[in-house]
Design a protein around this motif. Structure first.
Motif, PDB file in Angstrom:
ATOM      1  N   PRO A  46       3.783  15.026  -4.084  1.00  0.00           N
ATOM      2  CA  PRO A  46       4.767  15.530  -6.013  1.00  0.00           C
ATOM      3  C   PRO A  46       5.366  13.763  -6.259  1.00  0.00           C
ATOM      4  N   ILE A  47       5.466  13.787  -7.746  1.00  0.00           N
ATOM      5  CA  ILE A  47       5.797  13.446  -8.488  1.00  0.00           C
ATOM      6  C   ILE A  47       6.948  12.161  -7.464  1.00  0.00           C
ATOM      7  N   PRO A  48       6.834  11.006  -8.349  1.00  0.00           N
ATOM      8  CA  PRO A  48       7.885  10.500  -7.229  1.00  0.00           C
ATOM      9  C   PRO A  48       9.499  10.534  -7.838  1.00  0.00           C
ATOM     10  N   GLN A  49      10.465  10.263  -6.943  1.00  0.00           N
ATOM     11  CA  GLN A  49      11.370   9.994  -7.418  1.00  0.00           C
ATOM     12  C   GLN A  49      12.065   9.295  -8.244  1.00  0.00           C
ATOM     13  N   PRO A  50      12.862   9.126  -9.525  1.00  0.00           N
ATOM     14  CA  PRO A  50      13.541   8.111 -10.203  1.00  0.00           C
ATOM     15  C   PRO A  50      13.734   6.636  -9.228  1.00  0.00           C
ATOM     16  N   ASP A  51      14.738   6.920  -8.245  1.00  0.00           N
ATOM     17  CA  ASP A  51      14.386   5.371  -7.457  1.00  0.00           C
ATOM     18  C   ASP A  51      13.843   5.028  -7.090  1.00  0.00           C
ATOM     19  N   TYR A  52      11.829   5.319  -7.076  1.00  0.00           N
ATOM     20  CA  TYR A  52      10.923   4.717  -6.497  1.00  0.00           C
ATOM     21  C   TYR A  52      10.634   3.745  -7.381  1.00  0.00           C
ATOM     22  N   TYR A  53      10.608   4.310  -8.837  1.00  0.00           N
ATOM     23  CA  TYR A  53      10.639   3.122 -10.002  1.00  0.00           C
ATOM     24  C   TYR A  53      11.263   2.154  -9.526  1.00  0.00           C
ATOM     25  N   ALA A  54      12.596   2.278  -9.642  1.00  0.00           N
ATOM     26  CA  ALA A  54      13.600   1.366  -9.699  1.00  0.00           C
ATOM     27  C   ALA A  54      13.854   0.384  -8.332  1.00  0.00           C
ATOM     28  N   MET A  55      13.246   0.762  -6.851  1.00  0.00           N
ATOM     29  CA  MET A  55      12.733  -0.457  -6.545  1.00  0.00           C
ATOM     30  C   MET A  55      11.110  -0.450  -6.484  1.00  0.00           C
ATOM     31  N   MET A  56      10.311  -0.273  -6.932  1.00  0.00           N
ATOM     32  CA  MET A  56       9.043  -1.096  -7.169  1.00  0.00           C
ATOM     33  C   MET A  56       9.350  -2.390  -8.398  1.00  0.00           C
ATOM     34  N   ARG A  57      10.636  -1.748  -9.923  1.00  0.00           N
ATOM     35  CA  ARG A  57      10.773  -3.067 -10.572  1.00  0.00           C
ATOM     36  C   ARG A  57      11.715  -4.160 -10.186  1.00  0.00           C
ATOM     37  N   GLN A  58      12.080  -3.734  -8.196  1.00  0.00           N
ATOM     38  CA  GLN A  58      12.735  -5.245  -8.143  1.00  0.00           C
ATOM     39  C   GLN A  58      11.727  -5.703  -6.980  1.00  0.00           C
ATOM     40  N   LEU A  59      11.289  -4.603  -6.706  1.00  0.00           N
ATOM     41  CA  LEU A  59      10.231  -5.937  -5.584  1.00  0.00           C
ATOM     42  C   LEU A  59       9.016  -6.759  -6.431  1.00  0.00           C
ATOM     43  N   GLN A  99       3.110   1.922  -2.731  1.00  0.00           N
ATOM     44  CA  GLN A  99       2.932   2.867  -3.749  1.00  0.00           C
ATOM     45  C   GLN A  99       2.028   3.331  -3.090  1.00  0.00           C
ATOM     46  N   GLN A 100       1.196   3.210  -2.353  1.00  0.00           N
ATOM     47  CA  GLN A 100       0.190   4.315  -1.461  1.00  0.00           C
ATOM     48  C   GLN A 100       1.115   5.063  -1.090  1.00  0.00           C
ATOM     49  N   ALA A 101       1.494   4.642  -0.026  1.00  0.00           N
ATOM     50  CA  ALA A 101       2.838   5.935   0.544  1.00  0.00           C
ATOM     51  C   ALA A 101       3.762   6.916  -0.281  1.00  0.00           C
ATOM     52  N   VAL A 102       3.589   6.858  -2.022  1.00  0.00           N
ATOM     53  CA  VAL A 102       4.327   7.404  -2.450  1.00  0.00           C
ATOM     54  C   VAL A 102       3.143   8.325  -3.743  1.00  0.00           C
ATOM     55  N   THR A 103       2.080   7.539  -4.172  1.00  0.00           N
ATOM     56  CA  THR A 103       1.631   8.077  -4.858  1.00  0.00           C
ATOM     57  C   THR A 103       0.378   8.511  -4.783  1.00  0.00           C
ATOM     58  N   GLU A 104      -0.497   7.942  -3.924  1.00  0.00           N
ATOM     59  CA  GLU A 104      -1.821   8.465  -3.762  1.00  0.00           C
ATOM     60  C   GLU A 104      -2.547   9.605  -2.745  1.00  0.00           C
ATOM     61  N   PRO A 105      -3.265  11.027  -3.166  1.00  0.00           N
ATOM     62  CA  PRO A 105      -3.062  12.018  -2.731  1.00  0.00           C
ATOM     63  C   PRO A 105      -3.726  11.221  -1.446  1.00  0.00           C
ATOM     64  N   GLU A 106      -3.187  12.211   0.000  1.00  0.00           N
ATOM     65  CA  GLU A 106      -3.704  12.278   0.881  1.00  0.00           C
ATOM     66  C   GLU A 106      -5.043  13.528   1.151  1.00  0.00           C
ATOM     67  N   ARG A 107      -6.108  13.291   1.821  1.00  0.00           N
ATOM     68  CA  ARG A 107      -6.742  13.182   2.938  1.00  0.00           C
ATOM     69  C   ARG A 107      -6.611  15.160   3.186  1.00  0.00           C
ATOM     70  N   ARG A 108      -6.859  16.082   3.081  1.00  0.00           N
ATOM     71  CA  ARG A 108      -6.369  18.003   3.251  1.00  0.00           C
ATOM     72  C   ARG A 108      -7.240  17.252   4.890  1.00  0.00           C
ATOM     73  N   VAL A 109      -6.324  18.599   5.674  1.00  0.00           N
ATOM     74  CA  VAL A 109      -6.934  18.011   7.199  1.00  0.00           C
ATOM     75  C   VAL A 109      -7.342  19.908   6.782  1.00  0.00           C
ATOM     76  N   LYS A 110      -8.614  19.387   7.223  1.00  0.00           N
ATOM     77  CA  LYS A 110      -9.851  20.556   8.007  1.00  0.00           C
ATOM     78  C   LYS A 110      -8.900  21.526   8.272  1.00  0.00           C
ATOM     79  N   GLN A 111      -8.764  22.881   8.378  1.00  0.00           N
ATOM     80  CA  GLN A 111      -8.253  23.852   9.360  1.00  0.00           C
ATOM     81  C   GLN A 111     -10.047  24.457   9.973  1.00  0.00           C
ATOM     82  N   PRO A 112      -9.835  24.569  11.807  1.00  0.00           N
ATOM     83  CA  PRO A 112     -10.766  25.447  12.301  1.00  0.00           C
ATOM     84  C   PRO A 112     -11.329  26.327  11.779  1.00  0.00           C
ATOM     85  N   ARG A 113     -12.500  27.298  11.684  1.00  0.00           N
ATOM     86  CA  ARG A 113     -12.809  27.890  11.093  1.00  0.00           C
ATOM     87  C   ARG A 113     -12.692  29.058  12.377  1.00  0.00           C
ATOM     88  N   ALA A 114     -12.411  29.611  12.034  1.00  0.00           N
ATOM     89  CA  ALA A 114     -12.486  31.309  13.066  1.00  0.00           C
ATOM     90  C   ALA A 114     -13.478  31.810  13.659  1.00  0.00           C
TER      91      ALA A 114
END
Length: 121
Positions: A46-59, A99-114
């Motif tokens: 999801p799009i990061p919360q507005p406080d993420y951008y404030a935190m990044m500006r501060q950093l 930035q990675q934790a908040v914005t980059e997509p994660e690899r989907r976990v493969k479901q075992p096939r029935a």
């Protein structure tokens, strides 16, 4: 010329369409980009919360201040360069991890096939 020349029609019921559009809206992506990410094995975040951008500006401001201190210390010779560089590197890593934790997509976990040979009780 378009890179993607293949199109297809996908039929959804109302609830499937509503869920898709809700999830697409949360990511800020287009519907097509969202589906392409899923096809490629990624679950968009999801799009990061507005406080993420404030935190990044501060950093980034802190990093800028460190750079200014480094420049001043270099001219006056009153700061140990190795220690300062270590701190600046640590800050840079922290910004990248956030930035990675908040914005980059994660690899989907493969479901075992029935197993088609096993029937449920």
């Amino acid at each position: 010329m378009r890179k993607r020349s293949v199109s297809f029609l996908l039929r959804l019921n109302e609830s499937e369409h509503a869920r898709l559009m809700r999830e697409v809206k949360q990511t800020g992506l287009s519907r097509e980009a969202y589906i392409r990410a899923l096809i490629n094995g990624y679950v968009p975040k999801p799009i990061p919360q507005p406080d993420y951008y404030a935190m990044m500006r501060q950093l980034h401001a802190i990093g800028n201040n460190l750079n200014q201190l480094a420049a001043k210390a270099h001219t006056t010779g009153h700061l140990e360069r190795a220690t300062f560089q270590e701190e600046a590197d640590q800050l840079r890593r922290a910004v990248q991890q956030i930035q990675q934790a908040v914005t980059e997509p994660e690899r989907r976990v493969k479901q075992p096939r029935a197993n088609p040979n096993v029937h449920p009780p």
